[in-house]
Design a protein around this motif. Structure first.
Motif, mmCIF file in Angstrom:
data_model
loop_
_atom_site.group_PDB
_atom_site.id
_atom_site.type_symbol
_atom_site.label_atom_id
_atom_site.label_comp_id
_atom_site.label_asym_id
_atom_site.label_seq_id
_atom_site.Cartn_x
_atom_site.Cartn_y
_atom_site.Cartn_z
ATOM 1 N N LEU A 30 -39.124 30.175 -3.582
ATOM 2 C CA LEU A 30 -38.955 31.609 -3.348
ATOM 3 C C LEU A 30 -37.682 32.132 -4.004
ATOM 4 N N SER A 31 -36.629 31.348 -3.943
ATOM 5 C CA SER A 31 -35.330 31.800 -4.468
ATOM 6 C C SER A 31 -35.353 31.988 -5.975
ATOM 7 N N PRO A 61 -36.297 35.968 -7.206
ATOM 8 C CA PRO A 61 -35.189 36.922 -7.373
ATOM 9 C C PRO A 61 -34.165 36.476 -8.405
ATOM 10 N N GLY A 72 -37.493 44.079 -3.206
ATOM 11 C CA GLY A 72 -38.284 42.889 -2.918
ATOM 12 C C GLY A 72 -37.535 41.614 -3.252
ATOM 13 N N LEU A 128 -36.533 38.500 -0.707
ATOM 14 C CA LEU A 128 -36.831 37.096 -0.984
ATOM 15 C C LEU A 128 -35.562 36.242 -0.967
ATOM 16 N N LEU A 175 -34.647 35.792 2.596
ATOM 17 C CA LEU A 175 -35.628 34.889 3.195
ATOM 18 C C LEU A 175 -35.344 33.441 2.801
ATOM 19 N N GLY A 176 -34.955 33.229 1.541
ATOM 20 C CA GLY A 176 -34.620 31.881 1.093
ATOM 21 C C GLY A 176 -33.456 31.296 1.876
ATOM 22 N N SER A 225 -29.756 31.969 -3.936
ATOM 23 C CA SER A 225 -30.120 33.134 -3.121
ATOM 24 C C SER A 225 -28.939 34.074 -2.948
#
Length: 263
Positions: free
Chosen positions: A175-176, A179, A206, A210, A213-214, A245
């Motif tokens: 996920l990281s 971004p 967004g 992310l 979230l990471g 992140s």
């Protein structure tokens, strides 16, 4: 093959992030105004045609339709017009991006000119603009190589430590990278002349989500893992994920503070 499903998905997403910069997400204000001016003209020409059964040959004929655009920023011209077709062009008066827009009935309507046509309208500054664009492309490629290297490193860790209890960490890692890819584009393309459009704000927002979230997923995973029984490579991956992140989130916040809230 099953173990590569997640990496393959994120490779695809990363490719989309980097091709996004080629899709004119980062648009200069004068380009936006030039395109809007031509779009407005297209609508007025259709109204004029409905009333006169021909297209207007010059802007004098369109005075009553209140066509307004910033003539200091935008150069627009109706190059030809008759009863069945017309051609008009629009571009920044002092182009810094070498973008030229056109409407030509014979060529199917609105389009953006390719290099060969552009060279007829953007003259003295074209070589300088192309050099700047080439340098940005080189930076894009360098960033992409770095991103692929980080991704390959993560995949290697993934293949060694594919136990289910490590899945959250790898999810956070993959996920990281999304971004991170976008933050490279932001650093390379975002500047004062670029319009921070709703689309740009949405993608940047967004990316920030992310990134956060990471960090959260990484923190949750680390709390559930015993320090002594966890391989050092996983702690290294955790540190890299958190650093990526934080870096990406910082770039997103900077973009909002510098180009969105100050606008």
């Amino acid at each position: 093959m099953k173990k590569f499903r997640i990496p393959s998905l994120f490779i695809t997403l990363l490719l989309l992030v980097f091709t996004a910069s080629c899709a004119q997400f980062f648009e200069a204000d004068e380009d936006v105004q030039a395109r809007k001016a031509l779009t407005d003209l297209m609508g007025i020409q259709e109204t004029f045609y409905a009333e006169n059964q021909r297209y207007a040959r010059n802007f004098t004929e369109l005075e009553k339709y209140n066509l307004k655009y910033h003539t200091g920023l935008v150069y627009m011209e109706i190059q030809s017009a008759d009863h069945e077709q017309y051609r008009a062009i629009s571009l920044p008066a002092e182009s810094t991006t070498a973008r030229v827009f056109a409407y030509d009935t014979e060529q199917g309507g609105f389009y953006e000119m390719e290099d060969l046509e552009v060279s007829q309208y953007v003259l003295g500054a074209l070589n300088h603009i192309r050099l700047e664009q080439r340098n940005k492309s080189i930076s894009d490629f360098a960033f992409f190589v770095l991103l692929v290297f980080i991704l390959v490193l993560g995949i290697r860790f993934h293949t060694r430590h594919k136990e289910s209890e490590n899945r959250p960490l790898f999810v956070a890692f993959y996920l990281s990278l999304i971004p991170l890819g976008w933050s490279f584009s932001v650093l390379n393309y975002l500047e004062s002349k670029i319009v921070f459009s709703p689309t740009l704000a949405g993608i940047t927002g967004g990316g920030l989500v992310l990134a956060v979230l990471g960090i959260l997923i990484s923190g949750w995973w680390s709390k559930s893992r015993p320090v002594m029984n966890t391989p050092s490579s996983l702690w290294s991956l955790l540190g890299m994920t958190v650093f990526i992140s934080l870096f990406s989130g910082g770039v997103m916040i900077y973009a909002f503070m510098e180009y969105y809230f100050k606008a």
